[in-house]
Scaffold this motif. Structure first.
Motif, PDB file in Angstrom:
ATOM      1  N   GLY A 276     -18.840 -14.370  -5.660  1.00  0.00           N
ATOM      2  CA  GLY A 276     -17.493 -14.801  -5.543  1.00  0.00           C
ATOM      3  C   GLY A 276     -17.071 -15.086  -4.272  1.00  0.00           C
ATOM      4  O   GLY A 276     -17.830 -14.582  -3.433  1.00  0.00           O
ATOM      5  N   PHE A 277     -16.187 -16.020  -4.262  1.00  0.00           N
ATOM      6  CA  PHE A 277     -15.580 -16.465  -2.949  1.00  0.00           C
ATOM      7  C   PHE A 277     -15.137 -15.132  -1.978  1.00  0.00           C
ATOM      8  O   PHE A 277     -15.611 -15.166  -0.852  1.00  0.00           O
ATOM      9  N   ARG A 278     -14.452 -14.309  -2.570  1.00  0.00           N
ATOM     10  CA  ARG A 278     -13.697 -13.155  -1.789  1.00  0.00           C
ATOM     11  C   ARG A 278     -14.751 -12.152  -1.633  1.00  0.00           C
ATOM     12  O   ARG A 278     -15.098 -11.745  -0.461  1.00  0.00           O
ATOM     13  N   ALA A 279     -15.877 -12.052  -2.394  1.00  0.00           N
ATOM     14  CA  ALA A 279     -16.957 -11.117  -2.019  1.00  0.00           C
ATOM     15  C   ALA A 279     -17.874 -11.675  -0.909  1.00  0.00           C
ATOM     16  O   ALA A 279     -18.265 -11.069   0.012  1.00  0.00           O
ATOM     17  N   SER A 280     -18.111 -13.168  -0.877  1.00  0.00           N
ATOM     18  CA  SER A 280     -18.798 -13.855   0.006  1.00  0.00           C
ATOM     19  C   SER A 280     -18.162 -13.644   1.631  1.00  0.00           C
ATOM     20  O   SER A 280     -18.922 -13.389   2.796  1.00  0.00           O
ATOM     21  N   ILE A 281     -16.913 -13.701   1.435  1.00  0.00           N
ATOM     22  CA  ILE A 281     -16.064 -13.361   3.035  1.00  0.00           C
ATOM     23  C   ILE A 281     -16.505 -12.017   3.076  1.00  0.00           C
ATOM     24  O   ILE A 281     -16.752 -12.007   4.558  1.00  0.00           O
ATOM     25  N   ALA A 282     -16.205 -11.001   2.524  1.00  0.00           N
ATOM     26  CA  ALA A 282     -16.648  -9.680   2.894  1.00  0.00           C
ATOM     27  C   ALA A 282     -18.003  -9.368   3.342  1.00  0.00           C
ATOM     28  O   ALA A 282     -18.118  -8.785   4.539  1.00  0.00           O
ATOM     29  N   ARG A 283     -18.749 -10.078   2.576  1.00  0.00           N
ATOM     30  CA  ARG A 283     -20.049  -9.670   2.784  1.00  0.00           C
ATOM     31  C   ARG A 283     -20.691 -10.374   4.228  1.00  0.00           C
ATOM     32  O   ARG A 283     -21.325  -9.635   4.970  1.00  0.00           O
ATOM     33  N   ALA A 284     -20.164 -11.392   4.621  1.00  0.00           N
ATOM     34  CA  ALA A 284     -20.325 -11.913   5.904  1.00  0.00           C
ATOM     35  C   ALA A 284     -19.900 -11.101   7.083  1.00  0.00           C
ATOM     36  O   ALA A 284     -20.144 -10.954   8.062  1.00  0.00           O
ATOM     37  N   ALA A 285     -18.759 -10.639   6.939  1.00  0.00           N
ATOM     38  CA  ALA A 285     -18.055  -9.724   7.812  1.00  0.00           C
ATOM     39  C   ALA A 285     -18.792  -8.191   7.839  1.00  0.00           C
ATOM     40  O   ALA A 285     -18.901  -7.968   9.036  1.00  0.00           O
ATOM     41  N   TYR A 286     -19.175  -7.844   6.828  1.00  0.00           N
ATOM     42  CA  TYR A 286     -20.166  -6.645   6.726  1.00  0.00           C
ATOM     43  C   TYR A 286     -21.451  -6.935   7.658  1.00  0.00           C
ATOM     44  O   TYR A 286     -21.897  -6.352   8.460  1.00  0.00           O
TER      45      TYR A 286
END
Length: 402
Positions: A276-286
């Motif tokens: 999902g969108f929110r998970a993609s945002i977090a994954r890129a930061a990790y």
């Protein structure tokens, strides 16, 4: 991990805020108060600032559209470069990312990032009043009559159907965040709330009640950022550091696209976490920070509604899909738990001042990682994440290390 310096690290030298509330002033006042507090916290004279990056507010008229110049003028012209950034709820994080890029590119040694808002009472509506059929925000209000809480209610109902969550679970989120906010001098709402009070509040968008949904607020926040070399010369040997800022957009086409997906864009219940969108945002930061969710000490999430906070637990990788309520029930995400979420009190305690919120989250991460958060201090805090989402593909995730 907190002792290792990344190539893209920048230092947080100072943080400052104007308390959230309904004060009846222009946004400029809130931003300048926050900026002066951040400068004082950094121990820097305003004339040392080489760049001012303002997070725009579309509700502030023309001065709000050029917030960087507006704040620089209010503080006193001194030759700093100015930049103004708008990205809906991610405006503050985009402003931080812009300042970070300028510092890492050698365009300035030290930057001031400011965001402030004077929000109207009630649900946010499209700004401007004119017909805008190419604006999905305008369309959903005009064609569907769907204010933001309608979307929050769709997500809550979907989670109830998929995972068996109940309104009592959502009330627990409010109770947790209100308890933390009661210890935060910058929060608008500083009284504990009981589950019974949540259940007795007016129904807004079934199953969500008034106390499940964040308010709109006035408020301001600011941070002073610098390169690591400047921080050392300034006598700060172990500053809190921003290690990653993610502002990625959704990825399409999607394998699953039903009505709740359109409304809330969560990860598919039958797919792997991170779709999902929110998970993609977090994954890129990790990935940028070189850490995983298991290394986090705390998280600040955009709890526009109580149900949305639980969705963030899953999208951040804190638990598998459907397990978020379990983390809440066993105390994992409360102050004193293994991974506190929203120790600031979150939007439940602050309300939403859109361009200031992501900056305020960095203020909270900084205080926590410094060990100066007082009664809401997370013991041994070393790494924190702050996340936001907005319309039109805007969202952000920021990771800070101590």
């Amino acid at each position: 991990m907190g002792d290792v310096m990344g190539d893209g690290d920048i230092a947080v030298l100072g943080v400052g805020m104007h308390p959230w509330g309904k004060w009846g002033h222009r946004f400029v006042r809130y931003g300048t108060v926050a900026a002066r507090a951040a400068l004082a916290d950094a121990g820097l004279d305003w004339r040392r600032i080489g760049s001012v990056v303002g997070a725009n507010t579309v509700r502030g008229g023309y001065p709000g559209q050029v917030a960087g110049a507006t704040f620089a003028r209010a503080l006193g012209w001194q030759g700093a470069r100015v930049t103004s950034v708008y990205a809906a709820c991610a405006s503050g994080a985009q402003a931080i990312a812009t300042a970070r890029a300028q510092i890492l590119a050698g365009q300035t040694e030290v930057a001031l990032v400011v965001g402030a808002d004077a929000a109207p009472k009630g649900f946010f509506a499209p700004v401007g009043g004119a017909d805008r059929p190419d604006d999905p925000d305008w369309l959903r209000f005009r064609v569907l009559g769907a204010t933001n809480p309608a979307y929050f209610g769709l997500l809550a109902r979907r989670r109830m159907a998929l995972y068996g969550e109940t309104p009592a679970d959502y009330a627990r989120v409010k109770v947790k965040n209100a308890r933390a906010g009661a210890a935060n001098p910058y929060a608008r709402y500083r009284s504990p709330v009981t589950a019974e009070e949540v259940a007795a509040s007016p129904l807004v968008a079934d199953p969500l009640r008034l106390l499940d949904i964040c308010a709109t607020s006035d408020g301001g926040a600011a941070v002073v950022l610098s390169g690591m070399g400047f921080a050392r010369r300034h006598g700060v040997t172990r500053p809190v550091r921003v290690r990653a800022v993610s502002t990625v957009t959704p990825v399409y086409p999607r394998a699953v696209l039903d009505l709740p997906e359109i409304a809330t864009d969560p990860a598919p219940a039958d797919g792997p976490p991170g779709d999902g969108f929110r998970a993609s945002i977090a994954r890129a930061a990790y990935e940028e920070a070189g850490i995983g969710p298991e290394e986090l000490s705390l998280a600040e999430v955009y709890d526009l509604s109580t149900a949305l906070e639980l969705q963030w637990y899953e999208d951040l990788g804190l638990c598998p899909p459907g397990a978020a309520a379990g983390l809440l029930r066993d105390g994992t995400t409360t102050l004193g738990g293994r991974l506190p979420v929203n120790p600031s009190g979150g939007l439940a305690s602050f309300g939403e001042a859109v361009p200031a919120q992501a900056i305020a989250q960095l203020c909270e991460l900084t205080r926590q990682l410094r060990g100066t958060a007082g009664a809401r201090q997370v013991a041994g805090a070393r790494i924190g994440i702050a996340v936001n989402q907005g319309l039109f593909g805007h969202g952000s995730a920021l990771i800070a290390v101590g």
